[in-house]
Design a protein around this motif. Structure first.
Motif, mmCIF file in Angstrom:
data_model
loop_
_atom_site.group_PDB
_atom_site.id
_atom_site.type_symbol
_atom_site.label_atom_id
_atom_site.label_comp_id
_atom_site.label_asym_id
_atom_site.label_seq_id
_atom_site.Cartn_x
_atom_site.Cartn_y
_atom_site.Cartn_z
ATOM 1 N N LEU A 84 -13.532 -6.734 -41.692
ATOM 2 C CA LEU A 84 -14.845 -6.590 -41.037
ATOM 3 C C LEU A 84 -15.423 -5.233 -41.433
ATOM 4 O O LEU A 84 -14.857 -4.206 -41.098
ATOM 5 C CB LEU A 84 -14.688 -6.631 -39.508
ATOM 6 C CG LEU A 84 -13.932 -7.825 -38.922
ATOM 7 C CD1 LEU A 84 -13.732 -7.633 -37.431
ATOM 8 C CD2 LEU A 84 -14.701 -9.104 -39.184
ATOM 9 N N ARG A 85 -16.496 -5.227 -42.146
ATOM 10 C CA ARG A 85 -16.995 -3.953 -42.669
ATOM 11 C C ARG A 85 -18.279 -3.479 -42.002
ATOM 12 O O ARG A 85 -19.047 -2.743 -42.600
ATOM 13 C CB ARG A 85 -17.223 -4.038 -44.193
ATOM 14 C CG ARG A 85 -15.997 -4.364 -44.993
ATOM 15 C CD ARG A 85 -14.796 -3.533 -44.648
ATOM 16 N NE ARG A 85 -14.821 -2.162 -45.140
ATOM 17 C CZ ARG A 85 -13.807 -1.313 -44.969
ATOM 18 N NH1 ARG A 85 -12.729 -1.672 -44.316
ATOM 19 N NH2 ARG A 85 -13.883 -0.096 -45.439
ATOM 20 N N GLU A 86 -18.561 -3.908 -40.770
ATOM 21 C CA GLU A 86 -19.803 -3.431 -40.169
ATOM 22 C C GLU A 86 -19.766 -1.915 -39.994
ATOM 23 O O GLU A 86 -18.719 -1.323 -39.781
ATOM 24 C CB GLU A 86 -20.081 -4.149 -38.851
ATOM 25 C CG GLU A 86 -19.000 -4.027 -37.815
ATOM 26 C CD GLU A 86 -19.242 -4.986 -36.654
ATOM 27 O OE1 GLU A 86 -18.959 -6.186 -36.832
ATOM 28 O OE2 GLU A 86 -19.700 -4.544 -35.600
ATOM 29 N N ARG A 87 -20.943 -1.312 -40.112
ATOM 30 C CA ARG A 87 -20.993 0.146 -40.165
ATOM 31 C C ARG A 87 -20.956 0.818 -38.800
ATOM 32 O O ARG A 87 -20.360 1.867 -38.644
ATOM 33 C CB ARG A 87 -22.252 0.592 -40.910
ATOM 34 C CG ARG A 87 -22.081 0.592 -42.397
ATOM 35 C CD ARG A 87 -23.157 1.441 -43.036
ATOM 36 N NE ARG A 87 -23.420 2.652 -42.272
ATOM 37 C CZ ARG A 87 -22.729 3.787 -42.376
ATOM 38 N NH1 ARG A 87 -21.744 3.860 -43.214
ATOM 39 N NH2 ARG A 87 -23.034 4.833 -41.645
ATOM 40 N N ASN A 88 -21.624 0.228 -37.830
ATOM 41 C CA ASN A 88 -21.607 0.835 -36.500
ATOM 42 C C ASN A 88 -20.399 0.307 -35.764
ATOM 43 O O ASN A 88 -20.466 -0.692 -35.074
ATOM 44 C CB ASN A 88 -22.891 0.503 -35.747
ATOM 45 C CG ASN A 88 -24.055 1.230 -36.355
ATOM 46 O OD1 ASN A 88 -24.216 2.421 -36.162
ATOM 47 N ND2 ASN A 88 -24.844 0.524 -37.150
ATOM 48 N N ARG A 89 -19.306 0.987 -35.954
ATOM 49 C CA ARG A 89 -18.050 0.415 -35.486
ATOM 50 C C ARG A 89 -17.706 0.837 -34.073
ATOM 51 O O ARG A 89 -17.816 1.987 -33.704
ATOM 52 C CB ARG A 89 -16.920 0.824 -36.421
ATOM 53 C CG ARG A 89 -17.133 0.346 -37.810
ATOM 54 C CD ARG A 89 -15.963 0.682 -38.667
ATOM 55 N NE ARG A 89 -14.927 -0.316 -38.558
ATOM 56 C CZ ARG A 89 -14.971 -1.492 -39.152
ATOM 57 N NH1 ARG A 89 -16.008 -1.818 -39.880
ATOM 58 N NH2 ARG A 89 -13.989 -2.349 -39.018
ATOM 59 N N ARG A 97 -29.877 -0.177 -36.612
ATOM 60 C CA ARG A 97 -28.530 -0.598 -36.963
ATOM 61 C C ARG A 97 -28.558 -1.681 -38.051
ATOM 62 O O ARG A 97 -27.700 -1.686 -38.934
ATOM 63 C CB ARG A 97 -27.780 -1.061 -35.728
ATOM 64 C CG ARG A 97 -27.229 0.127 -34.974
ATOM 65 C CD ARG A 97 -26.803 -0.196 -33.593
ATOM 66 N NE ARG A 97 -26.064 0.912 -33.001
ATOM 67 C CZ ARG A 97 -26.606 2.024 -32.536
ATOM 68 N NH1 ARG A 97 -27.915 2.208 -32.604
ATOM 69 N NH2 ARG A 97 -25.868 2.977 -32.019
ATOM 70 N N VAL A 98 -29.530 -2.543 -37.976
ATOM 71 C CA VAL A 98 -29.670 -3.549 -39.034
ATOM 72 C C VAL A 98 -29.928 -2.835 -40.363
ATOM 73 O O VAL A 98 -29.336 -3.162 -41.394
ATOM 74 C CB VAL A 98 -30.829 -4.520 -38.718
ATOM 75 C CG1 VAL A 98 -31.082 -5.448 -39.898
ATOM 76 C CG2 VAL A 98 -30.525 -5.342 -37.481
ATOM 77 N N ARG A 121 -25.662 -0.751 -46.798
ATOM 78 C CA ARG A 121 -24.287 -0.881 -47.269
ATOM 79 C C ARG A 121 -23.707 0.405 -47.834
ATOM 80 O O ARG A 121 -23.029 0.401 -48.850
ATOM 81 C CB ARG A 121 -24.179 -1.994 -48.312
ATOM 82 C CG ARG A 121 -24.660 -3.325 -47.829
ATOM 83 C CD ARG A 121 -24.368 -4.400 -48.829
ATOM 84 N NE ARG A 121 -22.942 -4.628 -48.931
ATOM 85 C CZ ARG A 121 -22.258 -5.388 -48.106
ATOM 86 N NH1 ARG A 121 -22.872 -5.999 -47.144
ATOM 87 N NH2 ARG A 121 -20.971 -5.544 -48.251
ATOM 88 N N SER A 144 -23.266 1.762 -29.744
ATOM 89 C CA SER A 144 -22.675 0.818 -30.703
ATOM 90 C C SER A 144 -21.942 -0.282 -29.966
ATOM 91 O O SER A 144 -21.933 -1.428 -30.402
ATOM 92 C CB SER A 144 -21.687 1.525 -31.631
ATOM 93 O OG SER A 144 -22.361 2.419 -32.451
ATOM 94 N N GLY A 177 -23.514 -3.728 -30.464
ATOM 95 C CA GLY A 177 -22.666 -4.532 -31.340
ATOM 96 C C GLY A 177 -22.151 -5.794 -30.675
ATOM 97 O O GLY A 177 -21.763 -6.735 -31.351
ATOM 98 N N GLU A 236 -26.844 -1.478 -41.790
ATOM 99 C CA GLU A 236 -25.979 -2.494 -42.388
ATOM 100 C C GLU A 236 -26.488 -2.916 -43.759
ATOM 101 O O GLU A 236 -25.700 -3.088 -44.677
ATOM 102 C CB GLU A 236 -25.866 -3.732 -41.480
ATOM 103 C CG GLU A 236 -25.332 -3.468 -40.079
ATOM 104 C CD GLU A 236 -23.892 -2.948 -40.030
ATOM 105 O OE1 GLU A 236 -23.177 -3.095 -41.025
ATOM 106 O OE2 GLU A 236 -23.523 -2.377 -38.988
#
Ligand code: UDP
Ligand code: MG
Length: 344
Positions: A172-177, A290-291, A297, A218, A222, A294
């Protein structure tokens, strides 16, 4: 050979605690993992010499490894970097300031051996400022109320996870973790262990108010679309109120009742609607930013150097489409501990 246990420790200016941490952690891992362990210090752009200390650890015992970020990328990014390279059959996450007692890892390992995939620590008590405890309590409870997943109350990042869970999290590579949210989201067999959170061993907290707020956002954003949905409800309520006021105006006119026609009430309505609209725009903005994050990248973190873990030039996985099977682990080669991974 694969180590049995990997322990990931994010480090941001923790010079005063690192040696004590190593002293307390090592005997526990020697015993519980039969010496088959690795400890990954992820230095999140420290500027106080912590980087030299952890490199020294590696020089004297290669089971201690280090990753150095090019700058401060934050606690969650540091944890992720650790997960990306950890080779153990089970992986523990804990803070480097000794607020998470290393002794609890014994219990974690016991539960994991009994078949739990995720064992997380639940704070029964925390020795921190009142405002911070209150803020945490409110956050976890509102989060539980609005989120789509079942987040356990008062459980932080301190945990032990089975390899299968780690592999899932790495994909799972979403940025706002918000790792503790993702950890619940992936499922598997989970169990909580209660503990008392100690005070910091030394130094100041490295999480600023701003970073904590960012983490909380987040979490909300999220795992819930509820703040966005609020617009619909507030809009409906405001429209209904407006309709009732209009009915009342018509009624007073027809019935010949005197009613004041001041501008105060008009202003109140305008300001109410204006406020609601701006609030909703703000919330949409939070989601939108946040979009945007993402779709750009950008990598979650950038590695400056490392000790004990060999990292390829493009190891950060910038722009890679992980959905198409480019698992980030393929971009890491483990110098020690793990079998080297093929690039394709
Ligand atoms: N930390 C980090 N990067 C940051 C902030 C914190 O790696 O930008 C690390 C820090 O060194 C510690 C852990 O994250 O090991 C928890 O930080 P802190 O103790 O400040 O948070 P708190 O316990 O107050 O929530
Ligand atoms: Mg702390």
């Amino acid at each position: 050979m694969r180590p049995t246990i990997s322990v990931i420790l994010p480090v941001y200016n923790e010079r005063e605690t690192l040696r004590e941490l190593k002293v307390r952690l090592t005997p526990i891992l020697e015993e519980c993992a039969g010496g088959s362990f690795e400890v990954l210090f992820v230095d999140d752009g420290s500027r106080d010499g912590s980087d030299l200390i952890v490199d020294d650890f590696h020089a004297s015992d290669p089971r201690f490894k280090a990753i150095h970020f090019s700058r401060n990328f934050g606690h969650q990014a540091a944890l992720q970097a650790g997960l990306d390279v950890a080779a153990g059959d089970a992986v523990a996450l804990m803070d480097a300031d000794l607020q998470d007692p290393p002794e609890l890892i014994e219990e974690f390992i016991r539960r994991w051996r009994q078949g739990c995939d995720v064992v997380y620590a639940v704070r029964k008590k925390r020795k921190e400022a009142l405002w911070k405890r209150a803020a945490y309590a409110i956050f976890y409870r509102t989060m539980k109320a609005i989120s789509e997943i079942d987040v356990p109350l008062d459980a932080g990042d301190f945990c032990l996870m089975d390899r299968r869970v780690v592999d899932t999290l790495v994909s799972l590579r979403e940025r706002n973790r918000f790792l503790r949210g993702l950890r619940s989201w992936v499922g598997f067999k989970q169990a909580g262990v209660e503990y008392e959170r100690d005070a910091r061993h030394a130094g100041e907290p490295k999480y600023t108010m701003r970073k904590l707020l960012g983490l909380a956002l987040s979490g909300y954003i999220g795992f819930s679309a509820m703040p966005l949905r609020m617009a619909t409800w507030l809009g409906l309520m405001a429209a209904l109120a407006g309709f009732l006021v209009a009915l009342w105006a018509v009624y007073t006119k027809l019935a010949g009742i005197y009613s004041p026609r001041g501008w105060a009430s008009t202003m109140a309505v305008i300001m109410f609607i204006g406020g609601v609209q701006l609030l909703m725009l703000g919330i949409i903005g939070e989601y939108l930013s946040r979009v945007y994050d993402e779709v750009r990248r950008r990598p979650l973190y950038i590695v400056r150097s490392s000790a004990g873990v060999e990292i390829c030039a493009n190891s950060v996985g910038a722009g890679e489409d992980f959905a198409e099977g480019n698992h980030p682990a393929r971009y890491w080669r483990r110098a020690t501990g793990g079998e080297p991974l093929a690039r394709n």
